[in-house]
Design a protein around this motif. Structure first.
Motif, PDB file in Angstrom:
ATOM      1  N   ILE A  32       0.835  -1.207   0.000  1.00  0.00           N
ATOM      2  CA  ILE A  32       0.000   0.000   0.000  1.00  0.00           C
ATOM      3  C   ILE A  32       0.863   1.248   0.000  1.00  0.00           C
ATOM      4  O   ILE A  32       0.597   2.213  -0.751  1.00  0.00           O
ATOM      5  N   LEU A  35       2.406   1.677  -3.451  1.00  0.00           N
ATOM      6  CA  LEU A  35       1.421   2.147  -4.426  1.00  0.00           C
ATOM      7  C   LEU A  35       1.066   3.622  -4.191  1.00  0.00           C
ATOM      8  O   LEU A  35       0.863   4.364  -5.154  1.00  0.00           O
ATOM      9  N   LEU A  36       0.979   4.027  -2.938  1.00  0.00           N
ATOM     10  CA  LEU A  36       0.708   5.437  -2.661  1.00  0.00           C
ATOM     11  C   LEU A  36       1.893   6.318  -3.060  1.00  0.00           C
ATOM     12  O   LEU A  36       1.700   7.419  -3.593  1.00  0.00           O
ATOM     13  N   LEU A  44      -4.486   0.740  -6.628  1.00  0.00           N
ATOM     14  CA  LEU A  44      -4.851   0.624  -5.215  1.00  0.00           C
ATOM     15  C   LEU A  44      -6.361   0.484  -5.057  1.00  0.00           C
ATOM     16  O   LEU A  44      -6.841  -0.324  -4.260  1.00  0.00           O
TER      17      LEU A  44
END
Length: 112
Positions: A32, A35-36, A44
C-alpha cells in the motif's frame, strides 16, 4: 487443536500462525505504501475493491454460528393469535410467561 497434540506443539503452531499473520500484514502495508508513493491510485482502488469482494465471499460462506439442517427448520407455530383473540381452547394456552395461571395470595403488611 486436536486432543492428540501436545501443549508445546500447539504453542509452536500458534506462534507460527501469529508470525505468518504479522508478516502478511507487514507485506500488505508495504504494498500500500509503495502504491501510494508511486501514485498508483487506480491500482490501489482495484486491489481494495477485490479485497472487499473476497472478504464478503468469505463471510457469505462462513459457518458463523454452526447452523445445521435442524436449526434451519421453521419455528413451531404458537398460539399468539389465539391468545390475542381470546379464542384459545385450553387454559394452559392462555397463560403467558408474565402471568401465572392462579392468582397469588394476599400478603399482609409488616408492622414496624
Amino acid at each position: 487443536m486436536s486432543r492428540n497434540m501436545t501443549r508445546p506443539t500447539a504453542d509452536g503452531m500458534r506462534r507460527r500462525r501469529r508470525r505468518n499473520s504479522i508478516l502478511w500484514s507487514i507485506a500488505a502495508v508495504a504494498v500500500i505504501v509503495v502504491l501510494l508513493a508511486l501514485e498508483q491510485v487506480a491500482l490501489l482502488y482495484l486491489l481494495a475493491t477485490l479485497g472487499v469482494a473476497v472478504l464478503l465471499i468469505i463471510v457469505a460462506f462462513a459457518d458463523i454460528h454452526g447452523a445445521t439442517a435442524d436449526a434451519l427448520q421453521p419455528a413451531p407455530a404458537d398460539d399468539s393469535a389465539a391468545i390475542a383473540d381470546r379464542s384459545a381452547s385450553s387454559p394452559a394456552a392462555t397463560a403467558t410467561a408474565f402471568a401465572a395461571t392462579a392468582p397469588r395470595p394476599h400478603r399482609r403488611k409488616r408492622r414496624r
